[in-house]
Design a protein around this motif. Structure first.
Motif, PDB file in Angstrom:
ATOM      1  N   PHE A  83       0.827  -1.213   0.000  1.00  0.00           N
ATOM      2  CA  PHE A  83       0.000   0.000   0.000  1.00  0.00           C
ATOM      3  C   PHE A  83       0.864   1.267   0.000  1.00  0.00           C
ATOM      4  O   PHE A  83       0.341   2.373   0.041  1.00  0.00           O
ATOM      5  N   LEU A  84       2.191   1.073  -0.037  1.00  0.00           N
ATOM      6  CA  LEU A  84       3.086   2.236   0.049  1.00  0.00           C
ATOM      7  C   LEU A  84       2.874   3.223  -1.097  1.00  0.00           C
ATOM      8  O   LEU A  84       3.011   4.426  -0.918  1.00  0.00           O
ATOM      9  N   LEU A  90       0.188   2.028 -15.079  1.00  0.00           N
ATOM     10  CA  LEU A  90      -0.231   2.016 -13.670  1.00  0.00           C
ATOM     11  C   LEU A  90       0.743   1.215 -12.821  1.00  0.00           C
ATOM     12  O   LEU A  90       1.139   1.631 -11.740  1.00  0.00           O
ATOM     13  N   LEU A  91       1.135   0.051 -13.359  1.00  0.00           N
ATOM     14  CA  LEU A  91       2.071  -0.791 -12.609  1.00  0.00           C
ATOM     15  C   LEU A  91       3.402  -0.065 -12.438  1.00  0.00           C
ATOM     16  O   LEU A  91       3.966  -0.023 -11.336  1.00  0.00           O
ATOM     17  N   ALA A  92       3.865   0.541 -13.547  1.00  0.00           N
ATOM     18  CA  ALA A  92       5.143   1.267 -13.480  1.00  0.00           C
ATOM     19  C   ALA A  92       5.022   2.418 -12.486  1.00  0.00           C
ATOM     20  O   ALA A  92       5.920   2.668 -11.674  1.00  0.00           O
ATOM     21  N   GLY A  93       3.863   3.109 -12.519  1.00  0.00           N
ATOM     22  CA  GLY A  93       3.638   4.222 -11.596  1.00  0.00           C
ATOM     23  C   GLY A  93       3.656   3.747 -10.155  1.00  0.00           C
ATOM     24  O   GLY A  93       4.275   4.379  -9.284  1.00  0.00           O
ATOM     25  N   ALA A  94       2.968   2.622  -9.893  1.00  0.00           N
ATOM     26  CA  ALA A  94       2.918   2.091  -8.527  1.00  0.00           C
ATOM     27  C   ALA A  94       4.317   1.702  -8.064  1.00  0.00           C
ATOM     28  O   ALA A  94       4.706   1.976  -6.914  1.00  0.00           O
ATOM     29  N   TYR A 124       8.992   2.908  -4.819  1.00  0.00           N
ATOM     30  CA  TYR A 124      10.426   3.182  -4.747  1.00  0.00           C
ATOM     31  C   TYR A 124      10.680   4.537  -4.079  1.00  0.00           C
ATOM     32  O   TYR A 124      11.530   4.669  -3.205  1.00  0.00           O
ATOM     33  N   LEU A 125       9.879   5.527  -4.488  1.00  0.00           N
ATOM     34  CA  LEU A 125      10.029   6.872  -3.903  1.00  0.00           C
ATOM     35  C   LEU A 125       9.756   6.840  -2.403  1.00  0.00           C
ATOM     36  O   LEU A 125      10.492   7.430  -1.596  1.00  0.00           O
ATOM     37  N   ALA A 126       8.685   6.126  -2.015  1.00  0.00           N
ATOM     38  CA  ALA A 126       8.336   6.046  -0.591  1.00  0.00           C
ATOM     39  C   ALA A 126       9.494   5.448   0.201  1.00  0.00           C
ATOM     40  O   ALA A 126       9.861   5.952   1.264  1.00  0.00           O
ATOM     41  N   ASP A 145      12.013   7.472   2.857  1.00  0.00           N
ATOM     42  CA  ASP A 145      12.157   7.016   4.245  1.00  0.00           C
ATOM     43  C   ASP A 145      13.615   6.734   4.597  1.00  0.00           C
ATOM     44  O   ASP A 145      14.051   6.976   5.712  1.00  0.00           O
ATOM     45  N   GLN A 146      14.332   6.195   3.602  1.00  0.00           N
ATOM     46  CA  GLN A 146      15.745   5.878   3.880  1.00  0.00           C
ATOM     47  C   GLN A 146      16.543   7.146   4.168  1.00  0.00           C
ATOM     48  O   GLN A 146      17.475   7.141   4.945  1.00  0.00           O
ATOM     49  N   ARG A 147      16.141   8.228   3.519  1.00  0.00           N
ATOM     50  CA  ARG A 147      16.879   9.483   3.706  1.00  0.00           C
ATOM     51  C   ARG A 147      16.347  10.295   4.883  1.00  0.00           C
ATOM     52  O   ARG A 147      16.960  11.265   5.293  1.00  0.00           O
ATOM     53  N   ASN A 148      15.210   9.876   5.409  1.00  0.00           N
ATOM     54  CA  ASN A 148      14.566  10.628   6.485  1.00  0.00           C
ATOM     55  C   ASN A 148      15.118  10.167   7.840  1.00  0.00           C
ATOM     56  O   ASN A 148      14.760   9.103   8.339  1.00  0.00           O
ATOM     57  N   THR A 149      16.018  10.974   8.408  1.00  0.00           N
ATOM     58  CA  THR A 149      16.686  10.511   9.634  1.00  0.00           C
ATOM     59  C   THR A 149      15.714  10.406  10.810  1.00  0.00           C
ATOM     60  O   THR A 149      15.832   9.492  11.620  1.00  0.00           O
TER      61      THR A 149
END
Lengths: 596, 182
Positions: free
Chosen positions: A282-283, A335-339, A344-346, A350-354
């Motif tokens: 659901f990300l 749609l699949l590529a967008g999802a 990936y963006l989510a 998060d990885q960059r969000n300390t």
């Protein structure tokens, strides 16, 4: 034997059912590309089997949901495996659903006369997503609780009926027992029943219209049994292997995480949880919502997803034309590529969000801690596991310290939670307060003027600092030995858990030290009280120095005559409207290193 | 819906495929079944409460004339994930015997587990479920009683002169022998 089977067939007609089930003609023969539908039926079967066994140990209420899942996960033999399979099969099922749907669209299998079956399949897809969503809440851990809160708040923004809809789903104005009973009834009753009805119909229609064969002339036709069944079985085994791989991943790679599905700390409505995220599938929706500013969420949460679903629903109609089919394929792929991109963006955000990473670390710490507190022989009180963490000095102490004390004090150089405040401390570092090591530092002429002790306070030039700088600095070896005993004796007043063995071993030195504190040549009682009556003490009472009650009283009112009196530097009286008695006790216990 | 009216003739290759299908499919389905079954039989591996001595009453609270009195047993209880401190976990009848010894009987009827009542008029115990009758010492008082054994006696200790301590435990119902539940 044959007579018996004939008898059975005459009465049940089983041979016809078997023939119908197994001897479906497959134009062009069995192929690997036809296995996806069967793997989906298989994953659903896994969910039903594991779900029923989990049901036997699960208890839906806000005081027992997390607790029963904890018991399944950590106490029942094989519980982690059962729960792990159920959890990861849900993930695998969502992936397989997307694959199945993409294949149907690309192959044009939605075309007449299979429109209805496409719609049934779409219905099944939505039901499985609903199962995933409802299942995420059931462990009633912080993660599921806060993520599902977001989902049910989305329900509230539906025009007109939103607030009512939300109240019905949640089972009241706020989350509680009825949220769990309702979600559980949906998850284990209503939704699976709907899935079974739609699935039976889906398979019936599939058999009615036959398989959508790719190159039906490439090989002679075969029956479903045994050629395709064998391929399906192998695919199902591969799916099972993939699920087991996911369950056992921490063990295979030695990551140290728990085997099976994660279980966070119990849901606590009073505890902020910044690590809240929906399950990974659901990300993309979670990330998509970030594009919509306040007041326009309804576009991201309801209108646009609803429109997209509407277009997907219409695909069989659109696909009647060759161009329409191309549009459908193009839309599905986009749609699949967008999802995938949004997911990936989510993840990368998060990885960059300390601060998110810190929250995840804290969530993990709490999950490990609550498990240690709940483990037998202690067990969980009837009020629920959430109180284990609320009453735990190790969990609450750092937070209380950071909020109330770290403006001036430090704890091992940080604010209690591990973060380093930008400003210099203006009061003592309280890590190991009243321990032998801490007191030795206080009595050390080179350390007492530092920021670690009195450096940032007005006591820097006070009588104690002067005494240490002038008198103690000139101590003979004999006096130094006396001072060592004084420190040992004073530290023993605190009855610290960490010094229990040392205090027991040094009982003789402690006795001598206590006598020395009271003697004139050590000069302690010139300013401090130590058991005996003192008319006018000018320093803190050394009776029970650093003990639990001493510390609670001192935090409560440091300006009391027993502590710093009129000489108190800036420390406020925390018992007066700042902290409740429970919080002060938790803080004192944590500073004293006294926790389970 | 192409279906043959008669089943096709199986060949040897077909047999291997069929056997393979059943084996491979069975293997895949066994995993969730086995995981579920392992959790399902978890209770068989668990230990029940072990009988510890529990302080039940003081000797003054016991009538001198041998009339039994019922007392709750208060002890720590573990129930799956919950641990409850000092909660009622059962009950016993205590009485002084003719020679002023203290006797303790578990109140659970050994027939099928109902709580027995003390009937002063009958000078004994009676089970309200299936009418088993027991004497004051717990022995079967009526040969027609369905209970397979007398009421379960429990070990008693008098500590510090006045404290009555009972080793409390339950026993399996329906058996002629006393088999502790553990």
């Amino acid at each position: 034997m044959k007579a018996l089977l004939d008898w059975l067939d005459q009465r049940t007609g089983y041979r016809r059912i078997v023939r119908y089930t197994l001897y479906e003609n497959i134009p062009g023969g069995a192929r690997w590309r036809y296995v996806w539908g069967s793997t989906l039926v298989f994953t659903l079967t896994i969910q039903v089997i594991t779900g029923i066994f989990l049901w036997m140990a699960y208890s839906p209420s806000s005081q027992t949901a997390w607790e029963s899942v904890y018991y399944i996960q950590h106490e029942m033999t094989g519980g982690w495996l059962l729960r792990g399979i159920h959890h990861f099969t849900a993930s695998v099922m969502n992936v397989l659903l997307v694959l199945h749907l993409m294949q149907v669209v690309i192959d044009g299998a939605y075309r007449a006369p299979r429109e209805m079956n496409f719609w049934f399949g779409l219905g099944l897809f939505l039901l499985v997503l609903a199962l995933s969503l409802t299942g995420y809440l059931l462990p009633w851990d912080q993660k599921g609780y806060w993520a599902t809160k977001v989902a049910t708040n989305i329900a509230a923004i539906v025009p007109w009926i939103g607030p009512m809809l939300q109240r019905l789903v949640v089972g009241g104005a706020d989350y509680g027992h009825h949220t769990l009973t309702r979600f559980f009834a949906l998850h284990a009753g209503v939704l699976p029943a709907a899935v079974v009805v739609l699935l039976v119909w889906h398979i019936f229609l599939f058999r009615r219209h036959g398989i959508t064969a790719k190159d039906p002339k490439r090989r002679p036709d075969e029956y479903f049994w045994p050629d395709q069944v064998l391929k399906d079985a192998v695919a199902c085994l591969a799916v099972m292997a993939a699920i087991l791989f996911l369950v056992l991943r921490p063990w295979l790679f030695g990551t140290g995480e728990d085997l099976g599905a994660e279980l966070g700390a119990p849901a606590d409505p009073s505890e902020t949880y910044s690590a809240a995220r929906p399950e990974w599938y659901f990300l993309f929706l979670f990330e998509f919502l970030k594009f919509f500013s306040g007041g326009t969420e309804i576009w991201g949460a309801i209108i646009i997803p609803g429109l997209i679903l509407g277009v997907i629903f219409l695909m069989p109609i659109i696909g009647r034309w060759q161009l329409g089919h191309l549009f459908n394929v193009g839309l599905s792929v986009s749609l699949l590529a967008g999802a995938i991109l949004l997911t990936y963006l989510a993840i990368t955000h998060d990885q960059r969000n300390t601060s998110y990473q810190v929250a995840v670390q804290e969530a993990r710490r709490n999950a490990v801690r609550v498990r240690a507190l709940a483990r037998p022989p202690r067990g969980i009180p009837l009020t629920g596991a959430v109180n284990l963490l609320r009453d735990d000095p190790l969990t609450q102490g750092p937070k209380l310290f950071s909020k109330n004390c770290a403006g001036c004090h430090r704890y091992d150089g940080h604010d209690g939670t591990g973060a380093k405040p930008a400003e210099e401390p203006t009061a003592a570092d309280l890590k190991g307060f009243a321990s032998r090591e801490w007191l030795s530092g206080l009595m050390d002429p080179s350390r007492i003027p530092t920021l670690h002790y009195f450096g940032g306070t007005k006591f820097k030039d006070g009588r104690m600092a002067r005494f240490v700088a002038r008198d103690v600095a000139k101590y003979s070896p004999e006096n130094k030995e006396k001072l060592r005993k004084v420190v040992v004796a004073l530290s023993a007043e605190a009855k610290l858990k960490s010094q229990y063995a040392a205090d027991k071993q040094d009982s003789q030195a402690i006795d001598e030290g206590r006598t020395l504190i009271a003697t004139e040549d050590m000069r302690c009682t010139e300013c401090h009280k130590f058991y005996q009556h003192d008319e006018d003490p000018t320093g803190p009472d050394l009776t029970g120095y650093g003990s639990r009650q001493w510390l609670i009283d001192c935090i409560g009112d440091p300006g009391h005559a027993r502590f710093y009196g009129k000489r108190n530097d800036r420390m406020p009286a925390f018992a007066q409207d700042r902290l409740d008695a429970r919080s002060i006790s938790l803080l004192a216990d944590w500073l004293r290193g006294d926790w389970y | 819906m192409d279906q043959p009216e008669r089943l096709p003739k199986p060949g040897r290759r077909d047999f291997l495929k069929k056997a393979g299908s059943v084996f491979v499919g069975g293997l895949a389905a066994t995993v969730p079944m086995a995981a579920g079954f392992t959790v399902f039989v978890d209770p068989l591996r668990r230990q029940g409460q072990n009988g510890d001595f529990v302080r039940v009453a003081s000797i003054e609270s016991l009538p001198a004339d041998g009339v039994p009195r019922r007392f709750s047993i208060v002890a720590d209880r573990s129930d799956a994930w919950n641990k409850s401190m000092q909660v009622p976990v059962g009950a016993v009848y205590l009485r002084r015997s003719a020679d002023q010894k203290i006797e303790a009987l578990n109140v659970v009827c050994p027939h099928l587990g109902c709580f027995v009542d003390y009937l002063a008029g009958e000078k004994g115990f009676s089970c309200p479920c299936h009418n088993s009758k027991f004497g004051l010492d717990g022995r079967l008082a009526d040969p027609k009683s369905p209970s397979p054994r007398p009421l379960d006696t429990l070990e008693v200790e008098l500590r510090n002169g006045t404290e009555i301590w009972v080793k409390f435990r339950n026993f399996l119902a329906g058996h002629a022998e006393k088999i502790p539940v553990s």
